[in-house]
Scaffold this motif. Structure first.
Motif, PDB file in Angstrom:
ATOM      1  N   GLU A 326      39.404  40.389  63.561  1.00  0.00           N
ATOM      2  CA  GLU A 326      39.735  40.781  62.194  1.00  0.00           C
ATOM      3  C   GLU A 326      41.148  40.323  61.884  1.00  0.00           C
ATOM      4  N   LEU A 327      41.304  39.507  60.857  1.00  0.00           N
ATOM      5  CA  LEU A 327      42.614  38.944  60.551  1.00  0.00           C
ATOM      6  C   LEU A 327      43.353  39.734  59.479  1.00  0.00           C
ATOM      7  N   MET A 328      42.617  40.160  58.468  1.00  0.00           N
ATOM      8  CA  MET A 328      43.216  40.967  57.398  1.00  0.00           C
ATOM      9  C   MET A 328      42.104  41.686  56.665  1.00  0.00           C
ATOM     10  N   GLU A 329      42.518  42.643  55.844  1.00  0.00           N
ATOM     11  CA  GLU A 329      41.523  43.445  55.148  1.00  0.00           C
ATOM     12  C   GLU A 329      41.790  43.418  53.644  1.00  0.00           C
ATOM     13  N   PHE A 330      40.735  43.268  52.883  1.00  0.00           N
ATOM     14  CA  PHE A 330      40.842  43.357  51.427  1.00  0.00           C
ATOM     15  C   PHE A 330      40.418  44.758  51.005  1.00  0.00           C
ATOM     16  N   VAL A 331      41.234  45.394  50.176  1.00  0.00           N
ATOM     17  CA  VAL A 331      40.899  46.716  49.644  1.00  0.00           C
ATOM     18  C   VAL A 331      40.707  46.537  48.145  1.00  0.00           C
ATOM     19  N   VAL A 332      39.518  46.853  47.673  1.00  0.00           N
ATOM     20  CA  VAL A 332      39.199  46.586  46.268  1.00  0.00           C
ATOM     21  C   VAL A 332      39.726  47.730  45.398  1.00  0.00           C
ATOM     22  N   THR A 333      40.482  47.370  44.371  1.00  0.00           N
ATOM     23  CA  THR A 333      41.070  48.369  43.461  1.00  0.00           C
ATOM     24  C   THR A 333      40.221  48.505  42.201  1.00  0.00           C
ATOM     25  N   ASN A 334      40.682  49.333  41.270  1.00  0.00           N
ATOM     26  CA  ASN A 334      39.921  49.479  40.014  1.00  0.00           C
ATOM     27  C   ASN A 334      40.414  48.521  38.934  1.00  0.00           C
ATOM     28  N   LYS A 335      41.334  47.614  39.296  1.00  0.00           N
ATOM     29  CA  LYS A 335      41.794  46.614  38.315  1.00  0.00           C
ATOM     30  C   LYS A 335      40.745  45.515  38.169  1.00  0.00           C
ATOM     31  N   GLU A 336      40.915  44.713  37.128  1.00  0.00           N
ATOM     32  CA  GLU A 336      39.999  43.590  36.906  1.00  0.00           C
ATOM     33  C   GLU A 336      40.765  42.289  37.117  1.00  0.00           C
ATOM     34  N   SER A 337      40.128  41.325  37.761  1.00  0.00           N
ATOM     35  CA  SER A 337      40.820  40.051  37.986  1.00  0.00           C
ATOM     36  C   SER A 337      40.875  39.212  36.718  1.00  0.00           C
ATOM     37  N   GLY A 338      39.965  39.505  35.769  1.00  0.00           N
ATOM     38  CA  GLY A 338      39.940  38.732  34.531  1.00  0.00           C
ATOM     39  C   GLY A 338      39.091  37.481  34.638  1.00  0.00           C
TER      40      GLY A 338
END
Ligand code: C2O
Ligand code: CU
Ligand code: CU
Length: 482
Positions: A326-338
């Motif tokens: 495991e190299l890194m972790e993405f944590v999904v937020t409630n923002k929108e990428s657009g």
């Protein structure tokens, strides 16, 4: 009786010794594959983001950047400081963002106590501005290249290139990214907000000593095979997390490791889309679940986080070894990428016609261990190996010659001063993600890869294996464009 016993013992020892020597020389594939829990010791950090370097020239068509190579300290494990190097900071360097057509001046200062160079990897500039081993900067001195950006939007990088010092200086932290933008990348509906939906991801493996400090201290095996470490850094941090918005996110991946080739996947095995290779955008996104990246290669990928719920996590993993790392972790937020759609078209690439090549040159990469050669030669700064006529289109046929019982090892072949296209791999069309602009190409043992380009910049340039220990051992040559 005792004598006989000693004699027998000696024979056994000699046989065991010979076996290990044999194994060492012929069967060594990828050095240390052990996994340690050392990364668990580090408190989880947010992904460090290198700053965007300020452009000091107010003219929109010109840029001026100031870089200083300096000593620094990096705390990889809590409470343990490693001596590192960085540009304008402790480790790695800022992102230089430029535009096609822009006139750029870099004022590079060497604040180290040893000589260094500033190589602009992937940039199409004349030999004098390329920052190769002939452009050494003494401690305390400056080097100020000037050039015009004459190539499409891409993710390139910069790093030192001193003879026999490249591996150490890059390992200690001297590396940074260059972003080129152009009219096409401006109008494409892809994520382009730095640090918001467009992220630099520099992956490096490191060896920590017993105290947890990072030191460049290659063993014999590292020198022969290229250095492999069992601690993985992303932008200088162990297993960091990154908060990402829902929707589509762009990752600009650079394998900044000395020796290791990665096979990247998402931990949920979901697909992602490669949109750019070393030298720029591909014609169309390439859907994939695994991306192979050898040292110095870049890949921009789009990942769709729209199907995740707020707080969901997914990791970037390396599956090149049996141990999934495991190299890194993405944590999904409630923002929108657009950005919510993967574009269908990216760039127009005019493809070279091999029939227009005026010449085909052969290069044979050979050796494991002590003698690493290209065309049976090791690097000599005073020797020009190939003379190329300016503006000519040529085919370079690069073979990785089989050696030893396992056939040797893969070598990433890199060419300065140009971006090239891949004609074929062993006569077969290259995979989709290698049909755009490349400057580094991994070649497997026994494989022949044909590349094509035209040489539009003048001067002396290097070609070499980008396993940095191999480059430093002389697996490098020079060509001059006149
Ligand atoms: Cu990344 Cu000769 O360079
Ligand atoms: Cu280069
Ligand atoms: Cu190599």
């Amino acid at each position: 009786m005792k004598k006989l016993f000693l004699f027998g013992g000696t024979i056994v020892l000699v046989v065991i010794g010979a076996f290990f020597l044999f194994k060492f020389i012929f069967l060594n594939d990828t050095a240390s594959e052990k996994t340690t829990d050392i990364s668990e010791l580090a408190a989880r950090k947010a992904l460090p983001l290198p700053p965007l370097l300020e452009d000091l020239n107010p003219d929109p068509n010109q840029a001026e950047f100031h870089l200083t190579a300096q000593k620094g300290k990096l705390e990889i494990l809590d409470g343990v400081e490693s001596q590192t190097l960085g540009y304008n900071g402790n480790y790695l360097g800022p992102v230089l963002r430029v535009r096609e057509g822009e006139k750029v001046k870099v004022k590079m200062k060497n604040g180290l106590d040893e000589a260094t160079t500033l190589h602009l990897h992937g940039l199409r500039v004349d030999g004098e501005m390329d920052g190769g081993p002939h452009s050494g900067i003494k401690p305390g001195e400056r080097w100020e290249p000037e050039f015009t950006i004459n190539q499409p939007a891409a993710t390139l990088w910069y790093h030192p290139h001193m003879m026999e010092k490249t591996a150490k200086q890059v390992y200690e932290g001297l590396a940074g990214l260059i972003y080129i933008e152009d009219e096409n990348s401006d109008q494409l509906a892809i994520p382009k907000e730095y640090g918001v939906n467009d992220f630099p991801i520099i992956i490096q493996d490191r060896q920590l000593d017993a105290f947890g400090s990072m030191e460049y201290d290659p063993g014999m095996n590292d020198v022969m095979m290229g250095l492999y470490g069992d601690t993985y850094l992303v932008n200088g941090a162990i297993k960091p997390y990154l908060e990402v918005p829902k929707g589509i996110v762009r990752l600009r991946l650079l394998n900044g490791s000395n020796g290791r080739t990665y096979h990247f996947e998402l931990s949920n095995r979901s697909e992602f889309y490669q949109i750019a290779s070393d030298g720029g955008l591909l014609e169309e996104p390439v859907e994939m679940t695994t991306l192979r990246q050898s040292p110095a290669e870049r890949a921009e990928v789009l990942v769709d986080f729209s199907k995740f719920k707020t707080g969901d996590t997914v990791s970037l993993v390396d599956v090149s070894t049996d141990a999934k790392i495991e190299l890194m972790e993405f944590v999904v937020t409630n923002k929108e990428s657009g950005v919510n759609e993967i574009p269908t078209q990216l760039a127009k690439i005019s493809h070279y016609d091999p029939n227009n090549a005026v010449k085909t040159r052969q290069f044979v990469m050979s050796g494991v261990g002590a003698t690493l050669t290209i065309n049976d030669k090791t690097m000599d700064m005073t020797r020009i190996d190939e003379e190329v006529k300016w503006n000519d289109t040529e085919i370079w046929e690069v073979t990785n010659q089989r050696t030893g019982i396992k056939g040797g090892m893969a070598h990433p072949f890199h060419l300065h001063g140009v971006q090239f296209q891949v004609i074929d791999r062993d006569g077969e069309k290259p995979p989709e993600n290698e049909t755009g602009w490349k400057d580094t190409i991994l070649i497997q043992p026994g494989e022949t890869v044909r590349i094509i380009t035209s040489f539009k910049n003048k001067g002396i340039f290097m070609y070499h294996c980008h396993i940095l220990e191999h480059e430093d051992a002389g697996m490098m040559g020079q060509y001059e464009v006149k």
